[in-house]
Design an enzyme around this catalytic site. Structure first.
Site, short mmCIF file in Angstrom:
data_model
loop_
_atom_site.label_atom_id
_atom_site.label_comp_id
_atom_site.label_asym_id
_atom_site.label_seq_id
_atom_site.Cartn_x
_atom_site.Cartn_y
_atom_site.Cartn_z
N CYS A 1 0.87 -1.17 0.00
CA CYS A 1 0.00 0.00 0.00
C CYS A 1 0.91 1.22 0.00
O CYS A 1 2.05 1.14 -0.46
CB CYS A 1 -0.97 -0.02 1.18
SG CYS A 1 -0.19 -0.02 2.81
N PHE A 2 0.44 2.36 0.50
CA PHE A 2 1.27 3.56 0.38
C PHE A 2 2.52 3.52 1.25
O PHE A 2 3.63 3.75 0.79
CB PHE A 2 0.45 4.82 0.70
CG PHE A 2 1.23 6.09 0.51
CD1 PHE A 2 1.66 6.47 -0.75
CD2 PHE A 2 1.57 6.88 1.59
CE1 PHE A 2 2.41 7.62 -0.93
CE2 PHE A 2 2.32 8.04 1.43
CZ PHE A 2 2.74 8.41 0.17
#
Length: 367
Positions: A95-96
């Site tokens: 994810c980020f």
């Protein structure tokens, strides 16, 4: 549960399959070659959770996220993740920042689908940071030489013959000139930078430490070169590619008319030729001010006649008239000025084979 992976170099050198769990809006802003966007939350869900976090804190946001991604929605997403993981057992998810979103995806994959899939520690942010560092270290540690030459000399063809070349226009999906737009769009600027950094990483891993780049302006279509690279290009030595005028006309006819019209028709079907015509005329209109009103009108008439004939019969011969006019009256005078300006940096000039041999020998002598 799998341990988080942080060997970013291995990930890019070996083109590991990547499952990107960020929202589509994040993915489209910037991602990595070959990554597949299979988000935990779509854009609307992410926005709602973000607003909840801002006003009510993390726990409330987590609870809302579980409400939004539940039932059939959750089942459908887990199925997509599991299919990716089983198809690409050598891959990773992220994810980020390598935080809660990828952790949830990983947990649900294990508990609901029985799939143990590794995630990337630090997520997208760490991968992106690694590539920025890769680019910066290459600019510091490696040697670069520019390939210049007038429009239509075939600089991209020469680059394709060299194992130590970096094709900036290829990474930007744009030919670099006012007429350079392709039938397919350009990557985001972040994607462009990522592709460039990965290319340098792979070539350096193969033992290459001297690179050949085409002499470009700061912007290739809509993709801006990294500022440190562009600044370096103002000092790098240069090799100048030459070719006969007639050959240059034929090359431009092939690249910007024959091949580009075929590309538009392959992408857009029956509408392809019409879109190609619009693109070509739009490209000419973009240099209207630099051409001047009278020259622009004259070139446009020639281009419209050529496109009409191509549409009727498929013949492309009439295109030579505007190509020759643009070269003689616009591009060539501009390149003559540029060559004079950069003359002190030009260490070799010649036609195609001589330039290829010189650049190959140059690479060996400085290895």
């Amino acid at each position: 549960m799998s341990i988080d992976v942080t060997d970013y170099r291995d990930i890019f050198l070996n083109d590991r399959p990547l499952m990107d769990a960020r929202a589509p809006v994040e993915f489209h802003k910037g991602a990595f070659p070959g990554a597949v966007n299979l988000p935990l939350m779509n854009d609307i869900e992410r926005q709602r959770v973000g607003t909840c976090y801002k006003h009510h804190g993390q726990q409330a946001a987590i609870e809302l996220g579980h409400q939004l991604v539940s039932g059939p929605v959750k089942e459908e997403r887990i199925q997509a993740w599991a299919e990716f993981a089983r198809t690409h057992p050598e891959g990773y998810l992220y994810c980020f920042r390598g935080g809660l979103r990828s952790q949830i995806v990983q947990q649900w994959l294990k508990s609901e689908a029985g799939v143990d899939y590794p995630r990337i520690g630090g997520g997208y942010k760490a991968l992106r940071g690694f590539l920025i560092d890769t680019l910066e270290s290459a600019l510091t540690d490696c040697d670069f030489v520019l390939l210049g030459g007038m429009t239509g000399t075939g600089k991209t063809e020469v680059l394709a013959q060299l194992r130590n070349s970096v094709d900036l226009e290829g990474h930007a999906n744009h030919r670099g000139s006012s007429f350079g737009k392709r039938a397919t769009g350009q990557p985001s600027n972040i994607d462009f930078e990522n592709r460039l950094a990965i290319d340098l990483l792979k070539k350096r891993a193969a033992g290459i430490d001297q690179f050949v780049l085409e002499d470009e302006s700061r912007v290739v279509g809509s993709c801006a070169l990294p500022l440190p690279l562009y600044q370096g290009m103002q000092q790098y030595p240069m090799v100048w590619l030459e070719d006969r005028f007639e050959q240059r006309v034929e090359r431009i006819l092939r690249d910007y008319v024959v091949d580009l019209s075929a590309e538009f028709q392959a992408v857009h079907g029956e509408e392809g030729f019409g879109r190609f015509c619009e693109r070509l005329l739009e490209s000419l209109d973009n240099v209207h001010k630099r051409l001047g009103g009278e020259r622009h009108r004259r070139m446009r008439v020639l281009m419209e006649e050529a496109l009409a004939e191509q549409g009727r019969s498929g013949a492309v011969e009439l295109h030579r008239a505007w190509i020759e006019g643009l070269l003689r009256e616009y591009y060539d005078p501009m390149y003559v000025f540029q060559r004079e300006k950069k003359g002190g940096r030009i260490e070799f000039a010649g036609e195609r084979q001589a330039v290829i041999e010189y650049l190959r020998q140059r690479g060996k002598s400085q290895a």
